[in-house]
Structure formats: structure tokens, C-alpha cells
Design a protein around this motif. Structure first.
Motif, PDB file in Angstrom:
ATOM      1  N   ARG A 104       0.742  -1.286   0.142  1.00 51.66           N
ATOM      2  CA  ARG A 104      -0.068  -0.127   0.140  1.00 51.66           C
ATOM      3  C   ARG A 104       0.831   1.495  -0.073  1.00 51.66           C
ATOM      4  O   ARG A 104       0.286   2.328  -0.101  1.00 51.66           O
ATOM      5  N   ARG A 105       2.166   1.153   0.416  1.00 54.11           N
ATOM      6  CA  ARG A 105       2.754   2.422   0.570  1.00 54.11           C
ATOM      7  C   ARG A 105       4.257   2.567  -0.184  1.00 54.11           C
ATOM      8  O   ARG A 105       4.463   3.151  -0.910  1.00 54.11           O
TER       9      ARG A 105
ATOM     10  N   ASP B 185      -5.330  -0.463   6.550  1.00 52.29           N
ATOM     11  CA  ASP B 185      -4.488  -1.082   7.087  1.00 52.29           C
ATOM     12  C   ASP B 185      -5.014  -2.086   8.133  1.00 52.29           C
ATOM     13  O   ASP B 185      -4.410  -3.032   8.041  1.00 52.29           O
TER      14      ASP B 185
ATOM     15  N   ARG C  71       5.545  -6.254  10.160  1.00 51.50           N
ATOM     16  CA  ARG C  71       4.896  -5.486   9.198  1.00 51.50           C
ATOM     17  C   ARG C  71       4.022  -4.570   9.794  1.00 51.50           C
ATOM     18  O   ARG C  71       3.929  -3.408   9.432  1.00 51.50           O
TER      19      ARG C  71
ATOM     20  N   GLU D 191       3.426  -0.219  10.483  1.00 53.04           N
ATOM     21  CA  GLU D 191       2.142   0.355   9.941  1.00 53.04           C
ATOM     22  C   GLU D 191       1.574   1.179  11.243  1.00 53.04           C
ATOM     23  O   GLU D 191       1.012   2.170  10.960  1.00 53.04           O
TER      24      GLU D 191
ATOM     25  N   PHE E 163       2.703   4.655  11.898  1.00 56.13           N
ATOM     26  CA  PHE E 163       1.551   5.814  10.991  1.00 56.13           C
ATOM     27  C   PHE E 163       0.303   5.925  12.094  1.00 56.13           C
ATOM     28  O   PHE E 163      -0.061   7.005  12.088  1.00 56.13           O
ATOM     29  N   HIS E 164      -0.331   4.883  12.270  1.00 58.36           N
ATOM     30  CA  HIS E 164      -1.615   4.731  12.919  1.00 58.36           C
ATOM     31  C   HIS E 164      -1.660   5.946  14.378  1.00 58.36           C
ATOM     32  O   HIS E 164      -2.294   6.700  14.604  1.00 58.36           O
TER      33      HIS E 164
END
Lengths: 117, 321
Positions: free
Chosen positions: A48-49, B82, B165, B169, B172-173
Motif C-alpha cells: 500500500r505504501r 491498514d 509488518r 504501520e 503511522f496509526h
């Protein structure tokens, strides 16, 4: 429901490379009913990024994986200096005596001129 | 083990070899020999984690159409996506573990609907304001980061790799949530009130998020088993204290408070002393009797049923071939 039977979804393993010169890297697995959907899911699930240059999906049943026993035979003894540059590190000191720099890995791989691809 | 086959070993020898492997920091893979207790603990933990990611997207997705600006809408959409992606990853890990038991993803979904498979307590709660949307990213994801980073070195390889993984992410959250609460904290009196209300509303759920310090509080706890098998290293209480250490100073620095006036840091014991939440509320939630349990389960069920034709259509080609 018919489509939820055990053979509807298949396991796919996903590989991708970040750039044209990067090695293929294992990402993860996913479930999909066929290769086409697996490819779409791979992109949505894992990319996705980050930049990505190529994606492969492989049916897990087509991969011959190692068993636990086989993996355990891969353990190496730490006795391979003669195969590696670290076994020849003493040359640095030798060359210094002759007022020359050692041509180490960093130096040699820079000769292409282009630097990092 | 060398060339000696696993099948030549007795059950006790297999167990001993397994424990030696995880104590040496080796990773266990899906097809490796593992004790039944280990498999069952992993299934329980990872299927709950996976399904919670999906159920967790539901309270947040309520805020996609109501986000206050286009940038905020794009941000929260990315986060919701996500969460669904994390659900996909984790369900995959769980599926490989339940495969030898003859079970599939369909069984996990049916277990969710029947109440056998639980989802995390925080996702049974309402998110009535934009303050809640920000708070979920800031503190709920913050709490999740504390528990998940504690398992980055889990002895089970596929879970450790999935978490690597996921945690990347989650950063970012957390920052996405911080951006929302920062705007509210620096905003009007009304916006600050909205944020304080959200903290008050979520405080008890955040305490419960880490689970009870001892099994007596709710009747059961799997923390000893997961620590024994090196799936995680810290106890529920240690994780909760880590959360306080990281977030209480930040909450205070914004001039906000937590709804526990007696809470303080005890220098001598080096820990926070706080009021226990009402653990009966967690017991209710574990029976899917929380404030939003039924509504969110129903939403998931409807989506599953009405979208069945999509799954069927996606599979058409594989059948034709």
C-alpha cells in the motif's frame, strides 16, 4: 455455501522487488481463489505504501519447502574464514607497510562508477 | 538434531527438543512439531488478534464520511484499510495453525458470529465524537503498539514476521491519531472538551485492554502460557505500566487529565498506583454483551452475507479452468 468449501481458497506465497535491480523478496502468504485475484490481493495487502517494481504470486502447493529436520541440517559451523574476506583481513596491515590501501569490498564494488543503483 | 528424524523421538524428547529450540531463540514454523498447548494458545491469541483488527475497523470507519477535512478523510481511510490488511495477515497465520485440525477461515468467521471467537474489548465501545476517532489512534493504537512490540520476537516465526509488518504501520496509526488530538488540544474550548470527554470515556477500556493482572479478576488468563513459550516476555501488568510510563506524561503535558484522581507514581515501587477498572464490564464484553457488541457483529454478519456473491464471482475463473 458452495464457495466456502475447502477447495475454494488456495494459499499463495507473495514475492516482490522494490526496484528493478533489487532481489525478489518474500512478503507473506494470502488466500485467493486464483492467480489473478492473488495478484490484486498481494498489492492491496502488502504494497500500500512502499515502492514496488514487480510482484510474483506462487501457489504454495507448487513450492517444495524444507521440513524442520532439513532446516536443522543447515546450521553452519563458524569455520569458513578461508571462504570469506574476513579471513584475509590481515592484508590491510601488510599493504600499509607497502604504503598501499587494501582493495576491500567497498572499494571494488565502487569501480562500476554508477554507485548504488 | 542432525540427521535423526523427528519421528524417531518420543513425545517427551520432541517436547524437550522444542523447548531447547525456542530457548535458543529459534523460530518455530507452521509445519514444525509443536506441543498441543502451544498450538492452541497461538490459535486463541492470533485468531482473536486478527478478527479484532477487522472488528476494530468498524468503529473507525463510522468516521470516514464524517471526517472534518479531505486530508483527514484520506488519512482515516488509509488507516481503516491498514486494519483490514492486518486482519488478512493475521488470519492467514491463524489459518495455517488450524489447518491440521481440519479448519479454515470459514470456521473462524462462524466462530466470531457464534461468540466462540472473541474480539478485543475496546472494539465493543461506542465512538460518538471526532475526539474518539483521534483517541483510538493515539491511545488505543498506542496500547496495541505496547502489547505487539512485546511479541516482535515471538517464538512463532509467522506471527513474529506478521507483527514486524504490522508494527511498522502502527507507527503511522499512532501519529495519525496524534495529529487529530493535537489539533483538538490546541483548538477551541469546545474541542478541548471533546478530547477530554473521549479520554474519560475510554480510560476504563484502556486499562482493561491489557487484561487482568491476575486470573482471579476475570476467571482466566493465558499470560503464563504465552510467557512460558516465549510468545511474549512481559506480564499484563508490566505492559499496563509501560503504557502509563509512555502516555500519562503526554496526556498531562497537553493539560488533560485521566478520570482517576487517586492515581500517582510511587517512586519507591517504581510503578503507577491506580484504581482497578470494573472487571465485571470485561466479563460482560467477553460474552459479547458490551455496549456495541451486538450492533457491530450484526454489521459484520450482514456484510459477510450480502457480499457472498462477490467472493463467488471472484472465484469464477478458477472453476472454469
Amino acid at each position: 455455501m458452495s464457495n466456502q468449501s475447502h477447495d475454494f481458497y488456495q494459499e499463495f506465497e507473495v514475492f516482490s522487488r522494490k526496484s528493478d535491480t533489487a532481489p525478489m523478496q518474500y512478503q507473506f502468504s494470502l488466500l485467493a481463489p486464483n492467480h489473478e485475484i492473488a495478484l490484486v490481493m498481494a498489492q492491496e495487502n502488502f504494497m500500500r505504501r512502499e515502492s514496488v517494481a514487480d510482484i510474483w504470486v506462487v501457489k504454495r502447493s507448487d513450492i517444495r519447502k524444507m521440513t524442520q529436520e532439513e532446516r536443522e541440517t543447515l546450521k553452519r559451523l563458524d569455520n569458513k574464514d578461508y571462504r570469506m574476506t574476513k579471513g584475509y583481513g590481515y592484508l590491510k596491515k601488510k599493504w600499509r607497510k607497502f604504503e598501499q590501501k587494501m582493495l576491500d569490498e567497498k572499494e571494488i564494488l565502487s569501480w562500476g562508477g554508477g554507485g548504488k543503483q | 538434531m542432525g540427521l535423526i528424524g523427528m519421528n524417531q523421538l518420543t513425545e517427551e524428547e520432541k517436547y524437550e527438543h522444542f523447548m531447547k529450540r525456542i530457548e535458543a531463540g529459534e523460530k518455530i514454523e507452521a509445519d514444525d512439531w509443536m506441543p498441543e498447548e502451544y498450538r492452541m494458545a497461538l490459535i486463541k491469541l492470533i485468531s482473536m488478534h486478527g478478527i479484532s483488527e477487522i472488528m476494530g475497523a468498524l468503529p473507525e470507519k463510522e468516521w470516514v464520511p464524517r471526517a472534518p477535512s479531505l486530508r483527514r478523510k484520506l488519512g482515516i481511510m488509509a488507516k481503516v484499510q491498514d486494519e483490514m490488511g492486518h486482519g488478512q495477515l493475521l488470519l492467514r497465520v491463524a489459518e495455517d495453525l488450524i489447518k491440521p485440525l481440519g479448519k479454515t477461515r470459514e470456521d473462524l468467521i462462524q466462530d466470531l458470529f457464534s461468540g466462540r471467537l472473541k474480539f478485543h474489548n475496546v472494539f465493543h465501545m461506542p465512538a460518538p465524537s471526532w475526539g474518539d476517532a483521534g483517541l483510538i489512534g493515539w491511545l488505543v493504537d498506542g496500547a496495541a503498539i505496547i502489547t505487539q512490540t512485546n511479541m516482535l520476537n515471538a517464538s512463532y516465526g509467522p506471527y513474529a514476521r506478521a507483527l514486524k509488518r504490522i508494527c511498522a504501520e502502527e507507527v503511522f496509526h499512532a501519529q495519525h491519531g496524534e495529529a487529530i488530538i493535537m489539533a483538538l488540544a490546541e483548538g477551541s474550548e469546545q474541542q478541548r472538551e471533546m478530547l477530554q470527554d473521549a479520554i474519560n470515556r475510554w480510560w476504563e477500556s484502556l486499562l482493561m485492554f491489557f487484561g487482568p493482572d491476575k486470573a482471579e479478576r476475570t476467571g482466566s488468563s493465558k499470560q503464563d502460557i504465552t510467557i512460558k513459550y516465549k510468545i511474549r516476555t512481559k506480564t499484563n501488568e508490566e505492559l499496563r505500566q509501560d503504557f502509563f510510563n509512555k502516555y500519562i506524561p503526554r496526556i498531562k503535558s497537553l493539560g488533560l487529565t485521566v478520570p482517576d484522581e487517586t492515581m500517582y507514581y510511587d517512586e519507591e515501587q517504581e510503578k503507577w498506583i491506580y484504581q482497578q477498572p470494573d472487571w465485571n464490564k470485561l466479563k460482560q464484553i467477553m460474552k459479547n454483551q458490551g455496549p456495541k457488541s451486538e450492533e457491530r457483529l450484526k454489521l459484520r454478519m450482514t456484510a459477510y452475507e450480502t457480499n457472498a456473491w462477490v467472493r463467488e464471482a471472484l472465484g469464477v475463473k478458477s472453476k472454469a479452468m
